[in-house]
Design a protein around this motif. Structure first.
Motif, mmCIF file in Angstrom:
data_model
loop_
_atom_site.group_PDB
_atom_site.id
_atom_site.type_symbol
_atom_site.label_atom_id
_atom_site.label_comp_id
_atom_site.label_asym_id
_atom_site.label_seq_id
_atom_site.Cartn_x
_atom_site.Cartn_y
_atom_site.Cartn_z
ATOM 1 N N ASN A 1 -3.187 17.379 -4.940
ATOM 2 C CA ASN A 1 -3.514 15.961 -4.840
ATOM 3 C C ASN A 1 -2.531 15.065 -5.589
ATOM 4 O OD1 ASN A 1 -4.277 16.806 -7.390
ATOM 5 N ND2 ASN A 1 -6.055 15.432 -7.514
ATOM 6 N N LEU A 2 -1.453 15.633 -6.116
ATOM 7 C CA LEU A 2 -0.442 14.821 -6.785
ATOM 8 C C LEU A 2 0.481 14.173 -5.758
ATOM 9 C CD1 LEU A 2 0.666 17.097 -9.781
ATOM 10 C CD2 LEU A 2 -0.929 15.170 -9.818
ATOM 11 N N GLN B 1 0.833 -1.190 0.000
ATOM 12 C CA GLN B 1 0.000 0.000 0.000
ATOM 13 C C GLN B 1 0.875 1.250 0.000
ATOM 14 O OE1 GLN B 1 -3.285 0.140 -0.258
ATOM 15 N NE2 GLN B 1 -3.585 -2.089 -0.164
ATOM 16 N N PRO B 2 0.438 2.333 -0.687
ATOM 17 C CA PRO B 2 1.168 3.606 -0.589
ATOM 18 C C PRO B 2 1.201 4.097 0.860
ATOM 19 C CG PRO B 2 -0.394 3.652 -2.417
ATOM 20 C CD PRO B 2 -0.698 2.410 -1.627
ATOM 21 N N LEU B 3 2.180 4.919 1.158
ATOM 22 C CA LEU B 3 2.381 5.393 2.529
ATOM 23 C C LEU B 3 1.454 6.539 2.902
ATOM 24 C CD1 LEU B 3 6.280 5.392 2.865
ATOM 25 C CD2 LEU B 3 4.650 3.726 3.771
ATOM 26 N N TYR B 4 0.962 7.271 1.911
ATOM 27 C CA TYR B 4 0.148 8.445 2.221
ATOM 28 C C TYR B 4 -1.040 8.518 1.269
ATOM 29 C CZ TYR B 4 3.154 10.173 -1.572
ATOM 30 O OH TYR B 4 3.839 10.309 -2.748
ATOM 31 N N ALA B 5 -2.035 9.269 1.683
ATOM 32 C CA ALA B 5 -3.217 9.486 0.842
ATOM 33 C C ALA B 5 -2.985 10.698 -0.051
ATOM 34 C CB ALA B 5 -4.447 9.714 1.717
ATOM 35 N N LEU B 6 -3.538 10.667 -1.243
ATOM 36 C CA LEU B 6 -3.396 11.809 -2.148
ATOM 37 C C LEU B 6 -4.073 13.050 -1.579
ATOM 38 C CD1 LEU B 6 -3.908 10.149 -5.656
ATOM 39 C CD2 LEU B 6 -1.762 10.799 -4.532
ATOM 40 N N GLU B 7 -5.035 12.856 -0.684
ATOM 41 C CA GLU B 7 -5.725 13.994 -0.076
ATOM 42 C C GLU B 7 -4.870 14.714 0.958
ATOM 43 O OE1 GLU B 7 -8.190 11.336 -2.097
ATOM 44 O OE2 GLU B 7 -7.017 10.863 -0.275
ATOM 45 N N ASP B 8 -3.797 14.089 1.420
ATOM 46 C CA ASP B 8 -2.890 14.769 2.353
ATOM 47 C C ASP B 8 -2.297 16.001 1.685
ATOM 48 O OD1 ASP B 8 -3.380 12.709 4.100
ATOM 49 O OD2 ASP B 8 -1.430 11.728 3.816
#
Length: 536
Positions: free
Chosen positions: A462-463, A416-423
């Motif tokens: 969001n990138l 899983q990616p470490l962070y959300a794009l919404e961060d």
């Protein structure tokens, strides 16, 4: 002993590849047509294995050798395997590291052609990048209908060579007829955004969309100006018409290899093209994909950028380490370097990738040193293999191949990616700094803060982020060795890569145009009286 090279049609037939998808270039290379990806006779079936590493020395730890050797080892076990890797840049070829095709009995062939101009992909990317720069300057010269602010033109020029004086240049000298006087810069082609987006595109349509989205500068009111606004998209597509096609070659043992695109991992996302990997997963049961530098760069970016963009998910990883690399990180003491090995293991576990440790054996390594590294890996619960692919080819990587197959059969990774794009962008940087690099926090320069705020206001928050930092330390300082703690990541600048689909975040004193050393590899290269290239 390396086998004679096989005609490329024989390599294609080993993969069950229909002739209609093969465009031979010479005897030993070919381009693969993109229509392969939409043929229902070639469903995705393979498992993707990342090959990454602990923090390397400046001459490298043989990660490419291990990746090639692993594919050859799987081949010897009767598995259908191939290796996917990046195309070498002329910067390292003539600089410090030399060629990027592996070595000894674990190389991709024809090695000299691949190390040099290969099938022209790098040249095409360089030309497409510089065409966009030329069209931008021509637009300004001929009336500037788009209202570009010359002080906010961000698109550089590019060159696939280490050339220190081009890091900052002034153009437009010689009067009005040569265009407006302004400062700009060059980046090495491996750091070009076009290199990154060609590597991330999953089709010609996606490539067109990404090229059109390239941001080249801003108007006086701060609005982005894109390649599409300049009408440059079609011309760049023409230059990249063949460069988007993955290249099929072979290893020293006739194992298939797909070599395509060459983004550096310290400056970009550091892996072969999505198209090459997607094709590999339709043609083989095991796709061995090399990712640049250590797990702090190549593996992190694969999961957070490439996987997120492409949907390609690694099933396992091989972490390459060496006695010399760990001794370097331990400032001459092998056991002190184990902290670096531990940090890279932790990174891969945090990403959720099942892993095997590969100790790449060098001729000067002692048996006690190799045993100490292997014992450490066993003590922390990891399968480990001493690899001798350089000297023995696939035979020197059969044990590694068996252990990789065992891990793939036993473990189901939860990558899983470490962070959300919404961060927020700063939250994403903070997450990578703390959870990957082991930093206490981040220090963002005023320049970088302004850039991050600008990108957020323009709708790019969001990138995902692509960290650009030294590969020779887990930190942002190449002199800080091992697995340092209590330090702050210095964020010095940020660059919008809207076409590639990420924000490049510069940390520490990273440079996008390397320089040649005092004694470079260029001094050893030549052509002898028989017309043979020497010195690689």
């Amino acid at each position: 002993m390396n086998r004679p090279l096989l005609p490329i049609q024989s390599i294609a037939h080993r993969l069950g590849l229909a002739d209609r998808y093969l465009e031979p270039i010479g005897t030993y290379g070919a381009k693969l047509k993109l229509e392969l990806l939409t043929d229902p006779d070639y469903p995705q079936r393979g498992k993707l294995v990342l090959v990454t590493a602990t923090t390397p020395t400046k001459t490298g730890e043989g990660k490419t050798v291990v990746a090639i050797g692993l594919a050859q080892g799987l081949d010897r076990l009767g598995k259908r395997a191939l290796v996917t890797s990046r195309e070498p840049s002329l910067g390292p070829v003539f600089g410090v590291k030399g060629g990027g095709v592996g070595g000894g009995c674990a190389q991709v062939e024809p090695s000299q052609k691949i190390n040099l101009h290969f099938h022209g992909d790098f040249h095409a990317i360089t030309c497409a990048h510089n065409l966009l720069a030329a069209m931008l300057d021509a637009q300004v010269f001929h009336g500037n209908d788009l209202g570009l602010d010359c002080a906010q033109i961000t698109w550089p020029r590019t060159l696939d060579m280490n050339d220190r004086p081009l890091r900052q240049v002034t153009i437009g000298l010689g009067g009005k007829r040569n265009g407006p006087l302004r400062e700009t810069n060059f980046v090495i082609t491996a750091a070009s955004e076009i290199m990154a987006l060609v590597g991330l595109a999953d089709s010609r349509e996606d490539l067109r969309h990404r090229l059109a989205a390239l941001v080249v500068g801003y108007t006086q009111s701060g609005q982005p100006v894109r390649a599409a606004d300049l009408g440059a998209t079609g011309a760049m597509m023409v230059l990249l018409y063949e460069a988007i096609l993955p290249n099929l070659v072979q290893t020293t043992e006739g194992t298939p290899a797909l070599i395509h695109t060459g983004p550096f991992a310290n400056l970009a996302h550091g892996t072969s093209s999505v198209l090459a990997q997607a094709m590999g997963l339709r043609l083989a049961d095991y796709v061995i994909n090399e990712t640049g530098f250590g797990a702090d760069l190549g593996a992190e970016k694969y999961v957070n950028l490439v996987m997120r963009s492409s949907g390609l998910k690694p099933a396992a990883a091989v972490l390459v380490t060496t006695v010399q690399g760990l001794q370097n990180q331990g400032q001459g003491v092998l056991e002190q370097g184990f902290s670096n090995l531990a940090q890279h293991i932790q990174i891969l576990r945090r990403l959720g990738v099942p892993l095997v440790v590969a100790i790449n054996r060098f001729q000067e390594d002692s048996e006690p040193d190799l045993a100490r590294v292997a014992s450490y890996c066993t003590a922390v619960g990891l399968p480990v293999s001493i690899v001798e692919a350089f000297a023995k080819g696939g035979a020197g990587a059969v044990d590694l191949a068996q252990k990789v197959v065992a891990v793939l059969e036993k473990e189901d990774g939860s990558v899983q990616p470490l962070y959300a794009l919404e961060d927020s962008l700063e939250q994403k940087i903070q997450t990578v700094a703390q959870e990957v690099y082991g930093a206490a926090g981040i220090m963002v320069s005023e320049r970088a803060q302004m850039k991050l705020q600008q990108f957020t206001e323009l709708g790019f928050a969001n990138l995902p982020i692509c960290m650009a930092k030294t590969p020779y330390s887990i930190s942002d300082d190449p002199k800080r060795l091992g697995a340092p703690s209590g330090w702050m990541l210095r964020v010095t600048d940020a660059v919008l890569a809207a076409g590639a689909g990420f924000i490049v975040v510069l940390a520490g004193d990273v440079l996008l145009m390397p320089g040649l050393p005092k004694v470079s590899r260029a001094l050893s290269l030549d052509v002898d009286s028989m017309g043979q290239i020497t010195g690689f």
